[in-house]
Write a protein that holds these residues in place. Sequence first.
Motif, PDB file in Angstrom:
ATOM      1  N   GLY A   1      57.234  16.990 -10.956  1.00 40.11           N
ATOM      2  CA  GLY A   1      55.697  17.027 -11.355  1.00 40.11           C
ATOM      3  C   GLY A   1      55.089  17.583 -10.342  1.00 40.11           C
ATOM      4  O   GLY A   1      53.840  17.910 -10.531  1.00 40.11           O
ATOM      5  N   ASP A   2      55.598  17.757  -9.110  1.00 41.51           N
ATOM      6  CA  ASP A   2      54.992  18.518  -7.971  1.00 41.51           C
ATOM      7  C   ASP A   2      55.566  19.891  -7.936  1.00 41.51           C
ATOM      8  O   ASP A   2      56.677  20.291  -8.446  1.00 41.51           O
ATOM      9  CB  ASP A   2      55.237  17.926  -6.698  1.00 41.51           C
ATOM     10  CG  ASP A   2      54.627  16.436  -6.667  1.00 41.51           C
ATOM     11  OD1 ASP A   2      53.506  16.339  -7.076  1.00 41.51           O
ATOM     12  OD2 ASP A   2      55.283  15.623  -6.274  1.00 41.51           O
ATOM     13  N   GLN A   3      54.604  20.732  -7.252  1.00 41.57           N
ATOM     14  CA  GLN A   3      54.961  22.047  -7.158  1.00 41.57           C
ATOM     15  C   GLN A   3      55.017  22.428  -5.632  1.00 41.57           C
ATOM     16  O   GLN A   3      54.529  21.960  -4.818  1.00 41.57           O
ATOM     17  CB  GLN A   3      53.972  23.015  -8.057  1.00 41.57           C
ATOM     18  CG  GLN A   3      54.114  23.095  -9.459  1.00 41.57           C
ATOM     19  CD  GLN A   3      53.472  24.152  -9.969  1.00 41.57           C
ATOM     20  OE1 GLN A   3      52.313  24.603  -9.942  1.00 41.57           O
ATOM     21  NE2 GLN A   3      54.254  24.722 -11.040  1.00 41.57           N
ATOM     22  N   GLY A   4      55.819  23.532  -5.307  1.00 41.00           N
ATOM     23  CA  GLY A   4      55.957  23.671  -3.946  1.00 41.00           C
ATOM     24  C   GLY A   4      56.796  25.136  -3.779  1.00 41.00           C
ATOM     25  O   GLY A   4      57.157  25.631  -4.667  1.00 41.00           O
ATOM     26  N   LYS A   5      57.088  25.547  -2.487  1.00 41.23           N
ATOM     27  CA  LYS A   5      58.030  26.686  -2.309  1.00 41.23           C
ATOM     28  C   LYS A   5      58.875  26.310  -1.184  1.00 41.23           C
ATOM     29  O   LYS A   5      58.607  25.508  -0.358  1.00 41.23           O
ATOM     30  CB  LYS A   5      56.903  28.002  -1.902  1.00 41.23           C
ATOM     31  CG  LYS A   5      56.081  27.682  -0.761  1.00 41.23           C
ATOM     32  CD  LYS A   5      55.043  28.857  -0.613  1.00 41.23           C
ATOM     33  CE  LYS A   5      54.218  28.555   0.726  1.00 41.23           C
ATOM     34  NZ  LYS A   5      53.195  29.680   0.641  1.00 41.23           N
ATOM     35  N   MET A   6      59.899  27.071  -1.058  1.00 37.30           N
ATOM     36  CA  MET A   6      61.110  26.948  -0.016  1.00 37.30           C
ATOM     37  C   MET A   6      60.837  28.186   0.751  1.00 37.30           C
ATOM     38  O   MET A   6      61.064  29.300   0.363  1.00 37.30           O
ATOM     39  CB  MET A   6      62.248  26.543  -0.380  1.00 37.30           C
ATOM     40  CG  MET A   6      63.436  26.274   0.670  1.00 37.30           C
ATOM     41  SD  MET A   6      65.113  26.062  -0.152  1.00 37.30           S
ATOM     42  CE  MET A   6      64.712  24.313  -0.851  1.00 37.30           C
ATOM     43  N   ASP A   7      60.909  28.111   2.104  1.00 34.04           N
ATOM     44  CA  ASP A   7      60.962  29.145   2.989  1.00 34.04           C
ATOM     45  C   ASP A   7      62.341  29.494   3.261  1.00 34.04           C
ATOM     46  O   ASP A   7      63.404  28.964   2.841  1.00 34.04           O
ATOM     47  CB  ASP A   7      60.130  29.042   4.294  1.00 34.04           C
ATOM     48  CG  ASP A   7      60.588  27.826   5.253  1.00 34.04           C
ATOM     49  OD1 ASP A   7      61.726  27.489   5.056  1.00 34.04           O
ATOM     50  OD2 ASP A   7      59.811  27.427   6.113  1.00 34.04           O
ATOM     51  N   ASP A   8      62.477  30.494   4.312  1.00 37.28           N
ATOM     52  CA  ASP A   8      63.863  31.148   4.409  1.00 37.28           C
ATOM     53  C   ASP A   8      64.771  29.985   5.281  1.00 37.28           C
ATOM     54  O   ASP A   8      65.868  30.246   5.369  1.00 37.28           O
ATOM     55  CB  ASP A   8      63.804  32.437   5.200  1.00 37.28           C
ATOM     56  CG  ASP A   8      63.212  33.458   4.556  1.00 37.28           C
ATOM     57  OD1 ASP A   8      63.347  33.460   3.136  1.00 37.28           O
ATOM     58  OD2 ASP A   8      62.491  34.467   5.069  1.00 37.28           O
ATOM     59  N   GLU A   9      64.008  29.245   6.048  1.00 39.94           N
ATOM     60  CA  GLU A   9      64.804  28.128   6.811  1.00 39.94           C
ATOM     61  C   GLU A   9      65.079  26.915   5.973  1.00 39.94           C
ATOM     62  O   GLU A   9      65.714  25.807   6.322  1.00 39.94           O
ATOM     63  CB  GLU A   9      64.200  27.856   8.015  1.00 39.94           C
ATOM     64  CG  GLU A   9      63.970  29.261   9.001  1.00 39.94           C
ATOM     65  CD  GLU A   9      63.248  28.527  10.260  1.00 39.94           C
ATOM     66  OE1 GLU A   9      63.921  27.847  11.127  1.00 39.94           O
ATOM     67  OE2 GLU A   9      61.914  28.660  10.326  1.00 39.94           O
ATOM     68  N   GLY A  10      64.685  26.956   4.584  1.00 39.64           N
ATOM     69  CA  GLY A  10      64.903  25.826   3.536  1.00 39.64           C
ATOM     70  C   GLY A  10      63.859  24.700   3.675  1.00 39.64           C
ATOM     71  O   GLY A  10      64.185  23.668   3.321  1.00 39.64           O
ATOM     72  N   TYR A  11      62.723  24.693   4.441  1.00 45.03           N
ATOM     73  CA  TYR A  11      61.728  24.002   4.535  1.00 45.03           C
ATOM     74  C   TYR A  11      60.952  24.114   3.159  1.00 45.03           C
ATOM     75  O   TYR A  11      60.761  25.139   2.785  1.00 45.03           O
ATOM     76  CB  TYR A  11      60.765  24.212   5.913  1.00 45.03           C
ATOM     77  CG  TYR A  11      61.445  23.683   7.091  1.00 45.03           C
ATOM     78  CD1 TYR A  11      60.950  22.393   7.682  1.00 45.03           C
ATOM     79  CD2 TYR A  11      62.277  24.430   7.822  1.00 45.03           C
ATOM     80  CE1 TYR A  11      61.535  22.091   8.732  1.00 45.03           C
ATOM     81  CE2 TYR A  11      62.724  23.929   8.886  1.00 45.03           C
ATOM     82  CZ  TYR A  11      62.263  22.575   9.463  1.00 45.03           C
ATOM     83  OH  TYR A  11      62.771  22.365  10.791  1.00 45.03           O
ATOM     84  N   ILE A  12      60.328  22.816   2.655  1.00 47.99           N
ATOM     85  CA  ILE A  12      59.722  22.941   1.458  1.00 47.99           C
ATOM     86  C   ILE A  12      58.030  22.495   1.705  1.00 47.99           C
ATOM     87  O   ILE A  12      58.003  21.572   2.552  1.00 47.99           O
ATOM     88  CB  ILE A  12      60.275  21.862   0.608  1.00 47.99           C
ATOM     89  CG1 ILE A  12      61.401  22.441   0.022  1.00 47.99           C
ATOM     90  CG2 ILE A  12      59.307  21.799  -0.768  1.00 47.99           C
ATOM     91  CD1 ILE A  12      62.378  21.357  -0.825  1.00 47.99           C
ATOM     92  N   TRP A  13      57.358  23.421   1.014  1.00 44.97           N
ATOM     93  CA  TRP A  13      55.950  23.248   1.263  1.00 44.97           C
ATOM     94  C   TRP A  13      55.222  22.960  -0.004  1.00 44.97           C
ATOM     95  O   TRP A  13      55.418  23.580  -1.146  1.00 44.97           O
ATOM     96  CB  TRP A  13      55.289  24.572   1.995  1.00 44.97           C
ATOM     97  CG  TRP A  13      56.021  25.026   3.118  1.00 44.97           C
ATOM     98  CD1 TRP A  13      57.274  25.713   3.017  1.00 44.97           C
ATOM     99  CD2 TRP A  13      55.476  24.983   4.478  1.00 44.97           C
ATOM    100  NE1 TRP A  13      57.610  25.971   4.451  1.00 44.97           N
ATOM    101  CE2 TRP A  13      56.479  25.526   5.279  1.00 44.97           C
ATOM    102  CE3 TRP A  13      54.323  24.641   4.845  1.00 44.97           C
ATOM    103  CZ2 TRP A  13      56.406  25.623   6.607  1.00 44.97           C
ATOM    104  CZ3 TRP A  13      54.170  24.647   6.237  1.00 44.97           C
ATOM    105  CH2 TRP A  13      55.275  25.367   7.018  1.00 44.97           C
ATOM    106  N   PHE A  14      54.623  21.778  -0.037  1.00 44.60           N
ATOM    107  CA  PHE A  14      53.697  21.326  -0.953  1.00 44.60           C
ATOM    108  C   PHE A  14      52.540  22.261  -1.549  1.00 44.60           C
ATOM    109  O   PHE A  14      51.971  22.506  -0.683  1.00 44.60           O
ATOM    110  CB  PHE A  14      53.202  19.797  -0.566  1.00 44.60           C
ATOM    111  CG  PHE A  14      52.479  19.389  -2.025  1.00 44.60           C
ATOM    112  CD1 PHE A  14      53.163  18.521  -2.807  1.00 44.60           C
ATOM    113  CD2 PHE A  14      51.151  19.084  -1.827  1.00 44.60           C
ATOM    114  CE1 PHE A  14      52.710  17.886  -3.910  1.00 44.60           C
ATOM    115  CE2 PHE A  14      50.532  18.289  -2.894  1.00 44.60           C
ATOM    116  CZ  PHE A  14      51.389  17.873  -3.882  1.00 44.60           C
ATOM    117  N   GLU A  15      52.494  22.564  -2.815  1.00 40.92           N
ATOM    118  CA  GLU A  15      51.439  23.199  -3.360  1.00 40.92           C
ATOM    119  C   GLU A  15      50.454  22.475  -4.218  1.00 40.92           C
ATOM    120  O   GLU A  15      49.327  23.097  -4.608  1.00 40.92           O
ATOM    121  CB  GLU A  15      52.088  24.522  -4.010  1.00 40.92           C
ATOM    122  CG  GLU A  15      52.622  25.509  -3.333  1.00 40.92           C
ATOM    123  CD  GLU A  15      51.853  26.215  -2.348  1.00 40.92           C
ATOM    124  OE1 GLU A  15      50.733  26.455  -2.966  1.00 40.92           O
ATOM    125  OE2 GLU A  15      52.240  26.717  -1.215  1.00 40.92           O
ATOM    126  N   GLY A  16      50.891  21.371  -4.737  1.00 40.52           N
ATOM    127  CA  GLY A  16      50.061  20.623  -5.683  1.00 40.52           C
ATOM    128  C   GLY A  16      50.833  19.942  -6.657  1.00 40.52           C
ATOM    129  O   GLY A  16      51.980  20.385  -6.888  1.00 40.52           O
TER     130      GLY A  16
END
Length: 541
Positions: free
Chosen positions: A416-431
């Motif tokens: 139910g949360d949205q995010g993105k994953m960068d090239d190093e595998g870290y996840i960033w919360f978007e809302g």
Amino acid sequence: MTASFGIDYEQEVANFTLEIPERYNFARQVDDYAATHSDKLAIVFKTEPADEGQTLTYGELSKRSNQWANVLASQGIGRGDKVLVLIPRSVDAYVIYLGLIKAGAVILPGSEMLRAKDIEYRVEHAGVKAVVAYGGILDQVEAVRGKSSTLSTFILLGGEQAGWQSYADLMNGQSDQFTSADTAADEMAFLSYTSGTTGGPKGVIHTHSWLYAHQRIAAEYWFDVREDDMAWATAGPGWAKWIWSPFVSILGRGATAFVYAGKFQPETYLQLLSQHPISVLCATPTEYRMIAKVDGLDRFTLKALRSACSAGEPLNREVIDTFHQHFGVTVRDGYGQTENSLLVGTFVGLDVRAGSMGRPSPGIRVAIVDEDGKEVARGEVGDIAVDRQAPILFKGYLNDPERTAKAFRGDWYITGDQGKMDDEGYIWFEGRADDIIISSGYTIGPFEVEDALVQHPDVAECAAVASPDPERGAIVKAFVVLKRPEQASDAKVKELQEHVKVLTAPYKYPREIEFVESLPKTTSGKIRRVELRSLEKSRKH
């Protein structure tokens, strides 16, 4: 209960294995530890910084929880019976939870802030057989007495009350010997209720295997609890986070739990951290933010503190920097839900990325997926999803196959949360992908707030949304259409706020109310909360 240590994340992920036994009981595990560490402190409890407080050793905890398990047996409560627990922070909270697990009962954790409507829903939905409560919530429980065909046992923690059995009296004279139920790993252990966007709260099913997996992953790699630690996790009973950290992570690692039952004051927390050898801290982002604002932080020396973590919502970089500058400790973020455990985190030994949630937990497959359940490219925004076979995932929502099915998309559980994953595998919360409100770590469904508001005779319709707030992350804001618009006033705002507090748990009340002529809706008549959220975001940024 092996000692934890700084980890090589990449190596741990590559080598991680988890073999859950077919039969498992967490309370038996604690008893086994107590058998060889009977004099070790299990709990240090204080109600005020200056008081002497209470302590309980592992040996005492084992015996007292055995007595409580015998009480349960005498009341006819055993394997599979549902028990609603409504108690505040206390030594007895640990005794009561452990004894219930020994008996093989199913625990429904409930906040002491619940109201009669919340309690009645849980009792009816789950078929609760017994309730264990403290004096401060008796009036709310009494309001539902007689409305359930299953609820027959009422036990009071502290004091005496007609129609209730005294916990202390029941414990008196009970044997301190008890053999824990030989529970299967896939038997239900906890039923935690969480807010939904529509309908009543959802009963999240966790089995005994969840406790085993949580220790192996979250307690070891993120909370970083070691056997010689005194650990302070500030969550209170009634919340999934209390089971996570103060209860399972600390006792499961053979550490000492520090418990403070006083009101949160940032300087008081700093005073306690200075006075006691607390080496591990887990607090909410709101608590960290408030502590970071205290003038003269250099007055406090936190000699023992070596590890700190935060969960509930992203922690801003300024707070992380303040803690590192003054106390030499990096506060590490973590992300999880009632339906799971720690999914993503900044683990011990992992580089901090400002604003990132961290990387997936060892042994847990987490991905960003699209509407078809396919993984998106790195850097693209999508739904944060977890492999549906993950050992820390819930087993469905009780008596709710429809909402259970909606939670999954192919091979994935959708958070139910949205995010993105960068090239190093870290996840960033978007809302949030839905309308759930997260305020000071509390998860609040808009339906619960709106349902309470529309029961007021002056309210025609309303909508509740998250509104950005610098301290709480977000607050509940309600947009209200009055039947008579001329009644709009500050006094009416206060009246509606008090009305909500009476009908549902006080933390859910709208801290802001705006009176409007109409609400934005779709062509089919559904309220467009997303439009109101966007409006609030634009106003406060």
